[in-house]
Motif scaffolding. Structure first.
Motif, PDB file in Angstrom:
ATOM      1  N   ILE A 625       0.628  -1.038   0.291  1.00  0.00           N
ATOM      2  CA  ILE A 625       0.156  -0.166  -0.522  1.00  0.00           C
ATOM      3  C   ILE A 625       1.279   1.255   0.330  1.00  0.00           C
ATOM      4  O   ILE A 625       0.558   2.206  -0.791  1.00  0.00           O
ATOM      5  CB  ILE A 625      -1.060  -0.455   1.164  1.00  0.00           C
ATOM      6  N   HIS A 626       2.025   0.986   0.352  1.00  0.00           N
ATOM      7  CA  HIS A 626       2.693   2.267   0.734  1.00  0.00           C
ATOM      8  C   HIS A 626       3.469   2.915  -0.606  1.00  0.00           C
ATOM      9  O   HIS A 626       3.928   3.624  -0.944  1.00  0.00           O
ATOM     10  CB  HIS A 626       3.715   1.852   2.143  1.00  0.00           C
ATOM     11  N   HIS A 639      -5.876  10.227  -2.306  1.00  0.00           N
ATOM     12  CA  HIS A 639      -5.107  10.678  -1.248  1.00  0.00           C
ATOM     13  C   HIS A 639      -5.795   9.529   0.516  1.00  0.00           C
ATOM     14  O   HIS A 639      -6.631   8.793  -0.085  1.00  0.00           O
ATOM     15  CB  HIS A 639      -5.539  12.060  -0.887  1.00  0.00           C
ATOM     16  N   GLN A 640      -4.712   9.713   1.148  1.00  0.00           N
ATOM     17  CA  GLN A 640      -5.372   8.687   2.387  1.00  0.00           C
ATOM     18  C   GLN A 640      -5.920   6.581   2.009  1.00  0.00           C
ATOM     19  O   GLN A 640      -6.601   6.337   2.487  1.00  0.00           O
ATOM     20  CB  GLN A 640      -6.971   9.149   3.065  1.00  0.00           C
ATOM     21  N   PHE A 641      -5.451   6.679   1.330  1.00  0.00           N
ATOM     22  CA  PHE A 641      -5.643   5.484   0.267  1.00  0.00           C
ATOM     23  C   PHE A 641      -5.835   4.506   1.136  1.00  0.00           C
ATOM     24  O   PHE A 641      -6.834   3.436   1.728  1.00  0.00           O
ATOM     25  CB  PHE A 641      -4.673   4.876  -0.898  1.00  0.00           C
ATOM     26  N   HIS A 642      -4.611   4.025   2.255  1.00  0.00           N
ATOM     27  CA  HIS A 642      -4.744   3.398   3.536  1.00  0.00           C
ATOM     28  C   HIS A 642      -6.183   2.749   4.518  1.00  0.00           C
ATOM     29  O   HIS A 642      -6.657   2.557   4.324  1.00  0.00           O
ATOM     30  CB  HIS A 642      -3.400   3.094   3.923  1.00  0.00           C
ATOM     31  N   LEU A 663      -4.652  -3.279   7.912  1.00  0.00           N
ATOM     32  CA  LEU A 663      -3.880  -3.814   6.858  1.00  0.00           C
ATOM     33  C   LEU A 663      -2.334  -2.996   6.635  1.00  0.00           C
ATOM     34  O   LEU A 663      -1.836  -2.337   7.152  1.00  0.00           O
ATOM     35  CB  LEU A 663      -4.083  -3.234   5.389  1.00  0.00           C
ATOM     36  N   GLU A 664      -1.405  -4.197   6.784  1.00  0.00           N
ATOM     37  CA  GLU A 664       0.080  -3.175   6.923  1.00  0.00           C
ATOM     38  C   GLU A 664      -0.003  -2.844   5.509  1.00  0.00           C
ATOM     39  O   GLU A 664       0.162  -2.731   5.003  1.00  0.00           O
ATOM     40  CB  GLU A 664       1.339  -4.636   7.214  1.00  0.00           C
ATOM     41  N   SER A 666       3.511  -1.770   4.243  1.00  0.00           N
ATOM     42  CA  SER A 666       4.677  -2.125   3.784  1.00  0.00           C
ATOM     43  C   SER A 666       4.321  -3.495   3.309  1.00  0.00           C
ATOM     44  O   SER A 666       5.600  -3.605   2.603  1.00  0.00           O
ATOM     45  CB  SER A 666       6.184  -2.811   4.738  1.00  0.00           C
ATOM     46  N   ALA A 667       3.460  -4.174   3.649  1.00  0.00           N
ATOM     47  CA  ALA A 667       3.342  -5.508   3.363  1.00  0.00           C
ATOM     48  C   ALA A 667       2.941  -6.009   1.287  1.00  0.00           C
ATOM     49  O   ALA A 667       1.965  -5.318   1.276  1.00  0.00           O
ATOM     50  CB  ALA A 667       1.925  -6.070   3.884  1.00  0.00           C
ATOM     51  N   ASN A 668       3.317  -6.841   0.875  1.00  0.00           N
ATOM     52  CA  ASN A 668       2.816  -6.625  -0.344  1.00  0.00           C
ATOM     53  C   ASN A 668       0.974  -7.323  -0.609  1.00  0.00           C
ATOM     54  O   ASN A 668       1.549  -8.792  -1.035  1.00  0.00           O
ATOM     55  CB  ASN A 668       4.234  -7.786  -1.137  1.00  0.00           C
ATOM     56  N   ILE A 669       0.391  -6.583  -0.203  1.00  0.00           N
ATOM     57  CA  ILE A 669      -0.774  -7.295  -0.261  1.00  0.00           C
ATOM     58  C   ILE A 669      -1.525  -6.709  -1.457  1.00  0.00           C
ATOM     59  O   ILE A 669      -3.236  -7.193  -1.478  1.00  0.00           O
ATOM     60  CB  ILE A 669      -1.455  -7.759   0.935  1.00  0.00           C
ATOM     61  N   VAL A 670      -1.228  -5.977  -2.566  1.00  0.00           N
ATOM     62  CA  VAL A 670      -2.574  -5.235  -2.988  1.00  0.00           C
ATOM     63  C   VAL A 670      -1.602  -5.781  -4.643  1.00  0.00           C
ATOM     64  O   VAL A 670      -0.254  -5.480  -5.345  1.00  0.00           O
ATOM     65  CB  VAL A 670      -2.183  -3.775  -2.680  1.00  0.00           C
ATOM     66  N   THR A 671      -2.572  -6.339  -5.724  1.00  0.00           N
ATOM     67  CA  THR A 671      -2.037  -6.818  -6.735  1.00  0.00           C
ATOM     68  C   THR A 671      -3.322  -5.999  -7.506  1.00  0.00           C
ATOM     69  O   THR A 671      -4.019  -5.910  -7.935  1.00  0.00           O
ATOM     70  CB  THR A 671      -2.422  -8.214  -7.244  1.00  0.00           C
ATOM     71  N   GLU A 672      -2.337  -5.003  -8.716  1.00  0.00           N
ATOM     72  CA  GLU A 672      -3.042  -4.560  -9.495  1.00  0.00           C
ATOM     73  C   GLU A 672      -3.407  -5.286 -10.812  1.00  0.00           C
ATOM     74  O   GLU A 672      -2.761  -6.188 -11.370  1.00  0.00           O
ATOM     75  CB  GLU A 672      -2.213  -3.235 -10.305  1.00  0.00           C
ATOM     76  N   PHE A 673      -5.014  -4.913 -11.593  1.00  0.00           N
ATOM     77  CA  PHE A 673      -5.229  -5.437 -12.251  1.00  0.00           C
ATOM     78  C   PHE A 673      -5.330  -4.485 -13.401  1.00  0.00           C
ATOM     79  O   PHE A 673      -6.094  -3.381 -13.216  1.00  0.00           O
ATOM     80  CB  PHE A 673      -6.142  -6.295 -12.690  1.00  0.00           C
TER      81      PHE A 673
END
Length: 816
Positions: A625-626, A639-642, A663-664, A666-673
């Motif tokens: 997310i970062h 803005h303020q996505f997290h 949700l963390e 720094s964790a790679n938890i988001v995958t864009e499509f």
């Protein structure tokens, strides 16, 4: 020993690893069984207050069929349409000796190779058995180049001289018998007329789509012996220019007349002569019916009928033996006087073949006298031609020309504004994209149709109703014409849509619109317009022109063109059979694989990014997310996505049931499509349709962010896609989207919205973006921004028939 679990539905035990998949499938089977059981109870246990369910389908067969009426659930009706195909031929490339022989011949034909080129190709193939062949693909070849820098004769008199014409034909009866005997195609035939109706909660509403669901098919079967079946032919005829300058012409499908002398064209005598040629050629080859052995080895008594003749107005005049636009009664269907063509509310007597014969007997001195005309009810077979009447006719040659005049009179800046408006239209599948339209002359009916679909949403603010009163009235006429055309395009018609379509015609008082009077009568009698529109048939002209240019010597071209066309059909049919065999073998291998010991691994493979309704594609690398916030620092929507994402997820009870979600960063938890397929049920024909939507910063060298319709707790809203992604929460992947909602309130709508039938939505400020689950997306939408009101968007309700009906219901339930 592996742990097991018992299913509470079927009481069977399964390994825990595959239990979840089994439980889902078992629940679906239980629901289907309960639905079928209720249907049987309602059907066979007498009447009850809740006998029918919404969407139940009732089929009434023709009395002569001896089949009782049936009522089925909608899901059962859909399943009945699916039939297991027969086992494919193990050698579908016959009569070619092997698969490779066919593919070489297919390639030679598709590439239109000449005889020396084909022999050269065959020689190379034989040489490759003895010599090494190192080329692997096109780039290899490119780099090498860079480094090396059937018929009969018609005889008819004209000016006292017998004229001979060669007619090339395929015997329709023999062709139909071949199809009936084919195990692939024979089962697809429908021999009995049907009346279909859909339960809407209160009553069964009849709907019409295919010709056998309409009235003409029913009446034809009623006139036959009870054990006979109708075999319907749809005939199309129109001339086409084979050469670039039009000197060489072709006349598919019925007749071929070579060398149409320009010095004779336009004369009444020659027009009568062409009509005689058409009728005699059609009369010379016909069959009154007989017994046919079908694919199931059963004998059927078939009677051929021609319920539909698809042609433009010029060809219809020849078929019906009328004088055309200069005649006293120019309509080929009814006897409306030429002076009364504008009166669409008056009903005129229909033409009949008996009246036509009587008139022709009075005209003994004309060549087209009664004894030379087949006594067919051709007037009932002639149909409304949507392509030439609506798109290329009333719109392309009248309304569009008048609108261009009005816009040009206002000034050059308005012309530029319309061209820029068309260039700014977002791209949409199956819709032509135009860079400019005002200074370009189009000869393609499809382009005229697409301009008609978009023009109101581009030109609504170009003509002022006070200073350009006539031009603004013209825009209102275009809206009325667009509504009629969209009703004409529906793939399924009900009694309600037929009534609404007829009502849309009542506002017209214009001679050129007279043929539209018969539009909805034709639909009721012969099915929807796609059954008799000339547009699909005119596409058959292209391969004829291609064959003329590439595969003839420009002399005596008819037999050469027909030979190439025949080879194309044979090649396509063999290719279909080969593909069918490949698909059959693939299904068989997949079935064998499913029965192996590795089913648990296959069934539990990760694939949560997609469902039947929504499928995500163009997957990017997983990120944090970062990282997303850093990549969109200058974009207020992120803005303020997290914070907003955490807040949204915690509002969902199913996700937050184990406590607060955090949700963390720094964790790679988001995958864009960047791609989304939305499958949805059409409101028109109940079939599954698909919208292909993009959400990409670079799609074919330009950003593309499509719009959507979203289902919310408060109703239906529109929105723009900003970011499509999956978010991993406690091991579960959730498909989501960041959108700009278009649900801002509109206090006062402009009067033009009501006058031009526009529906306006207002976007929320860009920084007020919101998260949604992709499952809440109903389908895609095309929104055009109103340049006179920044932030307002107009919903294009003419992109397809489903959107037209959705927006019609939406507008009818809201007040402008």
């Amino acid at each position: 020993m592996a742990e097991v679990a018992q299913c509470d539905l079927c009481n069977k035990s399964f390994k825990l690893r595959g239990f979840k998949t089994h439980r889902t499938a078992c629940a679906k089977c239980a629901r289907d069984f309960e639905e079928d059981r209720n249907h049987i109870v309602n059907t066979y246990h007498g009447p009850s207050e809740h006998r029918h369910n919404v969407d139940d389908i009732r089929t009434e067969y023709h009395p002569n069929s001896g089949i009782p009426a049936q009522t089925r659930t909608f899901s059962t009706f859909q399943h009945d349409l699916l039939q297991d195909p027969p086992t494919p031929d193990a050698q579908p490339w016959a009569p070619f000796r092997c698969w490779l022989d066919f593919e070489v011949a297919e390639l030679a034909h598709e590439a239109t190779l000449s005889q020396p080129q084909i022999e050269w190709l065959i020689d190379l193939l034989h040489r490759s058995k003895q010599e090494p062949f190192s080329l692997c693909n096109y780039n290899d070849i490119r780099n090498m180049w860079i480094r090396s820098s059937l018929f009969f004769i018609l005889t008819l008199p004209y000016d006292g001289v017998d004229q001979e014409f060669t007619l090339y034909y395929q015997d329709l009866w023999d062709w139909a018998c071949d199809l009936l005997r084919d195990p692939y195609l024979g089962p697809q035939f429908t021999f009995d007329a049907q009346h279909l109706s859909k339960f809407d909660g209160n009553t069964f509403v009849r709907f019409i789509d295919e010709p056998w669901t309409a009235d003409a098919f029913w009446e034809a079967q009623l006139a036959m012996p009870s054990h006979a079946k109708p075999l319907a032919f749809i005939l199309y005829a129109d001339k086409t220019k084979l050469s670039s300058f039009g000197h060489e012409k072709g006349y598919p499908v019925i007749a071929r007349i070579g060398g149409d002398d320009p010095s004779r064209s336009g004369k009444q005598k020659f027009a009568d002569f062409k009509a005689a040629v058409w009728h005699k050629s059609f009369k010379s080859k016909r069959k009154r019916g007989g017994w046919v052995e079908c694919w199931d080895e059963l004998q059927c008594l078939m009677f051929p009928i021609v319920p539909i003749l698809s042609a433009d107005y010029e060809e219809q005049c020849i078929m019906s033996l009328i004088r055309g636009v200069m005649g006293k009664f120019p309509c080929p269907i009814c006897l409306v006087p030429r002076a009364e063509l504008h009166n669409l509310l008056e009903t005129w007597p229909l033409r009949t073949h008996h009246d036509a014969v009587h008139l022709l007997r009075k005209a003994r001195r004309k060549y087209t006298k009664a004894k030379d005309v087949e006594l067919l009810d051709i007037f009932r077979a002639l149909c409304f031609d949507r392509l030439h009447t609506h798109h290329e006719g009333l719109w392309g040659k009248h309304l569009w020309i008048e609108l261009q005049k009005c816009v040009n009179e206002v000034g050059r800046h308005t012309v530029t504004k319309i061209d820029e408006g068309f260039a700014a239209v977002p791209r949409w599948r199956n819709l032509n994209h135009f860079k400019e339209v005002m200074g370009v002359s189009f000869a393609d009916g499809t382009k005229h149709e697409d301009i008609l679909k978009l023009i109101l949403f581009v030109a609504h603010d170009v003509l002022d109703p006070e200073t350009h009163e006539s031009g603004y009235l013209l825009l209102q006429c275009i809206r009325a014409h667009l509504d009629v055309d969209m009703f004409a395009a529906l793939e399924v018609h009900t009694t309600q849509t037929l009534a609404a379509g007829r009502a849309a015609l009542d506002d017209w008082d214009f001679p050129k619109y007279h043929l539209g009077v018969h539009l909805f009568d034709d639909i009721k009698a012969k099915g929807v317009t796609q059954n008799f529109n000339t547009k699909p048939n005119e596409k058959a002209h292209r391969p004829l022109k291609k064959s003329y240019q590439l595969q003839t010597n420009f002399k005596q071209v008819a037999d050469q063109i027909l030979c190439a066309d025949h080879w194309s059909l044979v090649s396509a049919w063999i290719r279909y059979r080969i593909n069918d065999l490949d698909a059959y073998n693939a299904r068989k291998e997949a079935s064998d694989f499913d029965d192996s010991d590795s089913d648990d691994e296959v069934l539990n493979a990760p694939g949560l990014e997609s469902s039947f309704h929504i499928e995500l594609g163009s997957c990017q690398h997983a990120s944090s997310i970062h990282a997303i916030q850093q990549a969109h620092l200058e974009d207020p929507a992120f803005h303020q996505f997290h914070t907003k994402l955490n807040r949204f997820l915690n509002m969902i009870p199913v996700i937050a049931r184990n406590g607060h979600v955090a949700l963390e960063l720094s964790a790679n938890i988001v995958t864009e499509f960047r791609y989304l397929k939305a499958n949805f049920e059409s409101m028109v024909d109940f079939q599954t349709l698909t919208d292909y939507l993009c959400c990409s910063p670079m799609f074919h060298n330009a950003p593309r962010y499509d719009s959507i319709i979203i289902r919310t707790q408060d109703g239906i809203i529109f929105g723009h896609l900003i970011f499509i992604f999956t978010c991993l929460v406690e091991g579960t992947s959730h498909p989501m989207a960041l959108i700009q909602p278009c649900d801002a309130p509109i206090q006062h709508r402009p009067s033009k919205d009501r006058l031009l039938g526009l529906w306006r939505v207002r976007a929320q400020p860009w920084h007020k973006s919101e998260f949604i689950f992709t499952e809440s997306i109903i389908r895609g939408a095309l929104l055009l921004e109103d340049c006179s009101q920044p932030g307002d968007f107009l919903v294009v309700d003419s992109i397809d028939t489903d959107m037209f009906l959705r927006m019609k219901l939406h507008k009818d339930s809201h007040v402008y």
